[in-house]
Design a protein around this motif. Structure first.
Motif, PDB file in Angstrom:
ATOM      1  N   TYR A 131       1.011  -1.354   0.064  1.00  0.00           N
ATOM      2  CA  TYR A 131       0.086  -0.014  -0.002  1.00  0.00           C
ATOM      3  C   TYR A 131       0.939   1.107   0.107  1.00  0.00           C
ATOM      4  N   GLU A 132       1.826   1.320   0.442  1.00  0.00           N
ATOM      5  CA  GLU A 132       2.855   2.498   0.886  1.00  0.00           C
ATOM      6  C   GLU A 132       3.527   2.725  -0.466  1.00  0.00           C
ATOM      7  N   GLN A 133       3.686   1.606  -1.434  1.00  0.00           N
ATOM      8  CA  GLN A 133       4.382   1.978  -2.605  1.00  0.00           C
ATOM      9  C   GLN A 133       3.150   2.403  -3.601  1.00  0.00           C
ATOM     10  N   VAL A 134       2.094   1.794  -3.422  1.00  0.00           N
ATOM     11  CA  VAL A 134       0.927   2.035  -4.632  1.00  0.00           C
ATOM     12  C   VAL A 134       0.251   3.394  -4.251  1.00  0.00           C
ATOM     13  N   LYS A 135       0.290   3.936  -2.808  1.00  0.00           N
ATOM     14  CA  LYS A 135      -0.093   5.248  -2.452  1.00  0.00           C
ATOM     15  C   LYS A 135       0.651   6.251  -2.945  1.00  0.00           C
ATOM     16  N   THR A 136       2.100   6.007  -3.371  1.00  0.00           N
ATOM     17  CA  THR A 136       2.583   7.094  -4.035  1.00  0.00           C
ATOM     18  C   THR A 136       2.347   7.414  -5.490  1.00  0.00           C
ATOM     19  N   GLY A 137       1.331   6.158  -6.227  1.00  0.00           N
ATOM     20  CA  GLY A 137       0.830   6.835  -7.577  1.00  0.00           C
ATOM     21  C   GLY A 137       1.844   6.368  -8.711  1.00  0.00           C
ATOM     22  N   THR A 138       3.322   5.917  -8.164  1.00  0.00           N
ATOM     23  CA  THR A 138       4.159   5.855  -9.095  1.00  0.00           C
ATOM     24  C   THR A 138       4.484   4.252  -9.633  1.00  0.00           C
ATOM     25  N   THR A 139       3.495   3.281  -8.967  1.00  0.00           N
ATOM     26  CA  THR A 139       3.688   1.927  -9.545  1.00  0.00           C
ATOM     27  C   THR A 139       2.955   1.514 -10.625  1.00  0.00           C
ATOM     28  N   GLY A 140       2.050   2.330 -11.125  1.00  0.00           N
ATOM     29  CA  GLY A 140       1.124   2.059 -12.149  1.00  0.00           C
ATOM     30  C   GLY A 140      -0.194   1.086 -11.917  1.00  0.00           C
ATOM     31  N   HIS A 141      -0.234   0.838 -10.554  1.00  0.00           N
ATOM     32  CA  HIS A 141      -1.178  -0.058 -10.049  1.00  0.00           C
ATOM     33  C   HIS A 141      -2.487   1.017  -9.654  1.00  0.00           C
ATOM     34  N   TYR A 142      -3.796   0.275  -9.987  1.00  0.00           N
ATOM     35  CA  TYR A 142      -4.849   0.675  -9.598  1.00  0.00           C
ATOM     36  C   TYR A 142      -5.565   0.063  -8.204  1.00  0.00           C
ATOM     37  N   GLU A 143      -6.116   0.602  -7.359  1.00  0.00           N
ATOM     38  CA  GLU A 143      -6.768   0.230  -5.984  1.00  0.00           C
ATOM     39  C   GLU A 143      -7.839  -0.470  -6.859  1.00  0.00           C
ATOM     40  N   VAL A 144      -8.160  -1.819  -6.623  1.00  0.00           N
ATOM     41  CA  VAL A 144      -9.108  -2.592  -7.071  1.00  0.00           C
ATOM     42  C   VAL A 144      -9.836  -3.198  -6.197  1.00  0.00           C
ATOM     43  N   VAL A 145     -10.739  -3.877  -6.440  1.00  0.00           N
ATOM     44  CA  VAL A 145     -11.748  -5.188  -5.861  1.00  0.00           C
ATOM     45  C   VAL A 145     -11.834  -6.058  -6.782  1.00  0.00           C
ATOM     46  N   ARG A 146     -11.571  -7.354  -6.373  1.00  0.00           N
ATOM     47  CA  ARG A 146     -11.772  -8.510  -7.171  1.00  0.00           C
ATOM     48  C   ARG A 146     -13.031  -9.270  -6.570  1.00  0.00           C
ATOM     49  N   ILE A 147     -13.860  -9.585  -7.237  1.00  0.00           N
ATOM     50  CA  ILE A 147     -15.031 -10.249  -6.782  1.00  0.00           C
ATOM     51  C   ILE A 147     -15.154 -11.459  -7.227  1.00  0.00           C
ATOM     52  N   GLU A 148     -15.173 -12.529  -6.608  1.00  0.00           N
ATOM     53  CA  GLU A 148     -15.542 -14.003  -7.020  1.00  0.00           C
ATOM     54  C   GLU A 148     -16.914 -13.946  -6.975  1.00  0.00           C
ATOM     55  N   PHE A 149     -17.598 -14.716  -8.102  1.00  0.00           N
ATOM     56  CA  PHE A 149     -19.188 -14.751  -8.273  1.00  0.00           C
ATOM     57  C   PHE A 149     -19.376 -16.030  -9.085  1.00  0.00           C
ATOM     58  N   ASP A 150     -20.618 -16.174  -8.847  1.00  0.00           N
ATOM     59  CA  ASP A 150     -21.338 -17.219  -9.570  1.00  0.00           C
ATOM     60  C   ASP A 150     -22.367 -16.833 -10.753  1.00  0.00           C
ATOM     61  N   PRO A 151     -21.674 -16.770 -11.910  1.00  0.00           N
ATOM     62  CA  PRO A 151     -22.564 -16.059 -13.177  1.00  0.00           C
ATOM     63  C   PRO A 151     -23.886 -16.448 -13.343  1.00  0.00           C
ATOM     64  N   GLU A 152     -24.154 -17.546 -12.892  1.00  0.00           N
ATOM     65  CA  GLU A 152     -25.574 -18.172 -13.283  1.00  0.00           C
ATOM     66  C   GLU A 152     -26.433 -17.668 -11.951  1.00  0.00           C
ATOM     67  N   VAL A 153     -25.872 -17.362 -10.862  1.00  0.00           N
ATOM     68  CA  VAL A 153     -26.602 -16.932  -9.853  1.00  0.00           C
ATOM     69  C   VAL A 153     -26.956 -15.151  -9.888  1.00  0.00           C
ATOM     70  N   PHE A 154     -25.568 -14.652 -10.043  1.00  0.00           N
ATOM     71  CA  PHE A 154     -25.312 -13.357 -10.313  1.00  0.00           C
ATOM     72  C   PHE A 154     -24.604 -12.779 -11.372  1.00  0.00           C
ATOM     73  N   PRO A 155     -25.167 -12.709 -12.527  1.00  0.00           N
ATOM     74  CA  PRO A 155     -24.512 -12.536 -13.765  1.00  0.00           C
ATOM     75  C   PRO A 155     -23.625 -11.309 -13.815  1.00  0.00           C
ATOM     76  N   TYR A 156     -22.599 -11.176 -14.574  1.00  0.00           N
ATOM     77  CA  TYR A 156     -21.741 -10.164 -14.756  1.00  0.00           C
ATOM     78  C   TYR A 156     -22.453  -8.819 -15.083  1.00  0.00           C
ATOM     79  N   GLU A 157     -23.500  -9.011 -15.932  1.00  0.00           N
ATOM     80  CA  GLU A 157     -24.485  -7.698 -16.105  1.00  0.00           C
ATOM     81  C   GLU A 157     -24.731  -6.872 -15.075  1.00  0.00           C
ATOM     82  N   LYS A 158     -25.078  -7.723 -14.012  1.00  0.00           N
ATOM     83  CA  LYS A 158     -25.764  -7.311 -12.696  1.00  0.00           C
ATOM     84  C   LYS A 158     -24.518  -6.685 -11.936  1.00  0.00           C
TER      85      LYS A 158
END
Length: 177
Positions: free
Chosen positions: A47-74
């Motif tokens: 986090y200390e590296q990323v928050k400098t804005g120099t690493t090229g990373h985005y802060e993201v959320v990665r969601i694990e989901f079942d597309p049959e129950v909760f489709p990507y469109e939703k």
């Protein structure tokens, strides 16, 4: 009876990852949400590296989901109204490259759906400025430090205060509701 559930990942950058977990959390078909970093040029960033804005990373959320129950469109329907898709300098009070918006697609179908929804928002006339949210291939995901995971649950007072002063809720209310 064999109940086999399919699982996919969706990865979204929407500014500070603390604010991007709650809208997707505890919904049917969502197996888990991790805060982390994607899109940068160094391995195992902190986090200390990323928050400098120099690493090229985005802060993201990665969601694990079942597309049959909760489709990507939703997921996309939930994602877009969490952000200002016209701001290429960050989100709300959080400024810098690490806070830009992006959809990281994990397969061709996700790419196509993301591009369709982006175009639909642009054509809707909802925003006068161009939609700058990037649609990028998923890259390595690095899990953020433990204290960032489920922050809104672990530190509800700090989360609520940070969110209140960010301007996110006012923007959402005036532009998406």
């Amino acid at each position: 009876m064999n109940l086999k559930h399919s699982r996919e990942f969706a990865t979204f950058a929407g500014g500070c990852f603390w604010c991007m977990v709650k809208p997707f959390d505890e919904l049917p078909g969502i197996y888990g949400i991790l805060s982390g970093y994607s899109g940068g040029h160094i391995n195992n960033p902190t986090y200390e590296q990323v928050k400098t804005g120099t690493t090229g990373h985005y802060e993201v959320v990665r969601i694990e989901f079942d597309p049959e129950v909760f489709p990507y469109e939703k997921l996309l329907e939930l994602y877009w109204p969490q952000i200002d898709p016209t701001d290429d300098g960050g989100q709300f009070q959080d400024r810098g490259n690490q806070y830009r918006t992006a959809i990281f697609y994990h397969n061709d179908r996700q790419k196509q759906l993301a591009e369709q929804t982006k175009q639909a928002i642009q054509l809707s006339g909802r925003f006068k400025q161009p939609i700058v949210t990037e649609i990028l291939p998923a890259t390595l995901f690095y899990e953020a430090e433990d204290y960032h995971q489920d922050f809104y649950k672990k530190s509800p007072k700090e989360y609520k205060e940070d969110r209140a002063k960010s301007g996110r809720d006012e923007f959402i209310q005036s532009n998406w509701k």
